[in-house]
Design a protein around this motif. Structure first.
Motif, PDB file in Angstrom:
ATOM      1  N   MET A   1      -5.585-130.165  13.459  1.00 25.80           N
ATOM      2  CA  MET A   1      -4.825-129.424  14.447  1.00 25.80           C
ATOM      3  C   MET A   1      -5.086-127.937  14.264  1.00 25.80           C
ATOM      4  SD  MET A   1      -0.731-129.369  15.036  1.00 25.80           S
ATOM      5  CE  MET A   1      -0.171-127.973  14.107  1.00 25.80           C
ATOM      6  N   THR A   2      -5.382-127.260  15.340  1.00 24.80           N
ATOM      7  CA  THR A   2      -5.593-125.829  15.297  1.00 24.80           C
ATOM      8  C   THR A   2      -4.420-125.154  15.999  1.00 24.80           C
ATOM      9  OG1 THR A   2      -7.965-126.154  15.383  1.00 24.80           O
ATOM     10  CG2 THR A   2      -7.143-123.967  15.927  1.00 24.80           C
ATOM     11  N   ALA A   3      -3.709-124.333  15.275  1.00 21.22           N
ATOM     12  CA  ALA A   3      -2.577-123.615  15.847  1.00 21.22           C
ATOM     13  C   ALA A   3      -3.044-122.258  16.350  1.00 21.22           C
ATOM     14  CB  ALA A   3      -1.486-123.433  14.802  1.00 21.22           C
ATOM     15  N   THR A   4      -2.423-121.793  17.421  1.00 20.55           N
ATOM     16  CA  THR A   4      -2.714-120.460  17.924  1.00 20.55           C
ATOM     17  C   THR A   4      -2.085-119.450  16.988  1.00 20.55           C
ATOM     18  OG1 THR A   4      -2.689-121.309  20.176  1.00 20.55           O
ATOM     19  CG2 THR A   4      -2.493-118.926  19.910  1.00 20.55           C
ATOM     20  N   ALA A   5      -2.879-118.511  16.554  1.00 19.62           N
ATOM     21  CA  ALA A   5      -2.388-117.514  15.595  1.00 19.62           C
ATOM     22  C   ALA A   5      -1.427-116.532  16.261  1.00 19.62           C
ATOM     23  CB  ALA A   5      -3.564-116.749  14.990  1.00 19.62           C
ATOM     24  N   VAL A   6      -0.466-116.090  15.478  1.00 23.10           N
ATOM     25  CA  VAL A   6       0.387-114.984  15.902  1.00 23.10           C
ATOM     26  C   VAL A   6      -0.023-113.772  15.076  1.00 23.10           C
ATOM     27  CG1 VAL A   6       2.320-116.450  16.577  1.00 23.10           C
ATOM     28  CG2 VAL A   6       2.243-115.523  14.274  1.00 23.10           C
ATOM     29  N   ARG A   7       0.243-112.611  15.616  1.00 22.85           N
ATOM     30  CA  ARG A   7      -0.103-111.383  14.885  1.00 22.85           C
ATOM     31  C   ARG A   7       0.655-111.337  13.566  1.00 22.85           C
ATOM     32  NH1 ARG A   7       1.741-108.363  19.481  1.00 22.85           N
ATOM     33  NH2 ARG A   7       2.930-107.226  17.928  1.00 22.85           N
ATOM     34  N   THR A   8       0.012-110.772  12.576  1.00 25.24           N
ATOM     35  CA  THR A   8       0.598-110.675  11.242  1.00 25.24           C
ATOM     36  C   THR A   8       1.917-109.918  11.263  1.00 25.24           C
ATOM     37  OG1 THR A   8      -1.613-110.720  10.307  1.00 25.24           O
ATOM     38  CG2 THR A   8       0.147-109.946   8.873  1.00 25.24           C
ATOM     39  N   ASP A   9       2.010-108.858  12.064  1.00 26.95           N
ATOM     40  CA  ASP A   9       3.250-108.082  12.112  1.00 26.95           C
ATOM     41  C   ASP A   9       4.390-108.895  12.719  1.00 26.95           C
ATOM     42  OD1 ASP A   9       1.815-107.787  14.617  1.00 26.95           O
ATOM     43  OD2 ASP A   9       3.202-106.170  15.153  1.00 26.95           O
ATOM     44  N   VAL A  10       4.081-109.754  13.688  1.00 29.06           N
ATOM     45  CA  VAL A  10       5.114-110.608  14.279  1.00 29.06           C
ATOM     46  C   VAL A  10       5.573-111.647  13.258  1.00 29.06           C
ATOM     47  CG1 VAL A  10       5.595-112.331  16.084  1.00 29.06           C
ATOM     48  CG2 VAL A  10       4.315-110.247  16.644  1.00 29.06           C
ATOM     49  N   TYR A  11       4.624-112.234  12.526  1.00 29.01           N
ATOM     50  CA  TYR A  11       4.976-113.209  11.499  1.00 29.01           C
ATOM     51  C   TYR A  11       5.891-112.565  10.451  1.00 29.01           C
ATOM     52  CZ  TYR A  11       4.534-117.223   8.405  1.00 29.01           C
ATOM     53  OH  TYR A  11       4.812-118.320   7.638  1.00 29.01           O
ATOM     54  N   ALA A  12       5.541-111.374  10.010  1.00 30.95           N
ATOM     55  CA  ALA A  12       6.368-110.663   9.023  1.00 30.95           C
ATOM     56  C   ALA A  12       7.745-110.336   9.606  1.00 30.95           C
ATOM     57  CB  ALA A  12       5.667-109.394   8.557  1.00 30.95           C
ATOM     58  N   GLN A  13       7.790-109.986  10.890  1.00 31.44           N
ATOM     59  CA  GLN A  13       9.071-109.684  11.541  1.00 31.44           C
ATOM     60  C   GLN A  13       9.960-110.928  11.561  1.00 31.44           C
ATOM     61  OE1 GLN A  13       8.651-108.380  15.630  1.00 31.44           O
ATOM     62  NE2 GLN A  13      10.731-107.587  15.707  1.00 31.44           N
ATOM     63  N   VAL A  14       9.378-112.084  11.818  1.00 33.74           N
ATOM     64  CA  VAL A  14      10.142-113.337  11.832  1.00 33.74           C
ATOM     65  C   VAL A  14      10.644-113.670  10.424  1.00 33.74           C
ATOM     66  CG1 VAL A  14       9.985-115.842  12.208  1.00 33.74           C
ATOM     67  CG2 VAL A  14       9.069-114.249  13.924  1.00 33.74           C
TER      68      VAL A  14
END
Length: 142
Positions: A1-14
């Motif tokens: 399964m290939t997931a669509t990446a989210v930006r690193t800054d958004v991941y850190a914000q979450v």
């Protein structure tokens, strides 16, 4: 399964959002916790319970749920890990998180119960992250 990446800054914000959200819950600050949801957000944390809807409904559900600990010097800690984020067509994020709830009483040993998977829909705006919906599934009931 290939997931669509989210930006690193958004991941850190979450991650930052979840840390503060869980600290509010574990600290008994239910209004602060509910404020991390959208105005019409839904929250279903117990399999037998109907979802609580809206911030006032979430606070009422948490107050009622935590009555079971009245007079019990328990401390509960919610541990979120393995956060998988998937961007949705409407701009929201589908978030799937492994969660452990650690329960400890003075002089006792920490107990992990329950083990869960948290299924969230998150909304990220210039005002920050908010939970639109949360469904918690419990591993022991699978």
């Amino acid at each position: 399964m290939t997931a669509t990446a989210v930006r690193t800054d958004v991941y850190a914000q979450v991650q930052h959002f979840y840390a503060h959200q869980m600290q509010a819950l574990d600290g008994g600050r239910f209004s602060d916790y509910a404020a991390t949801f959208t105005e019409d957000g839904s929250f279903q944390h117990s399999p037998a319970a109907e979802p609580a809807v809206g911030r006032a409904g979430i606070v009422a559900e948490l107050v009622e749920f935590h009555k079971r600990y009245d007079g019990d010097p328990v401390q509960r800690r919610h541990w979120f890990n393995h956060i998988a984020l998937e961007p949705q067509a409407d701009g929201s994020l589908r978030s799937t998180v492994y969660a452990l709830v650690v329960t400890v009483r003075p002089g006792g040993k920490p107990e992990i119960a329950p083990s869960c998977v948290v299924h969230d829909v998150l909304v990220v705006t210039e005002d920050g992250v908010r939970t639109r919906s949360r469904l918690v599934t419990h591993d022991q009931l699978a």
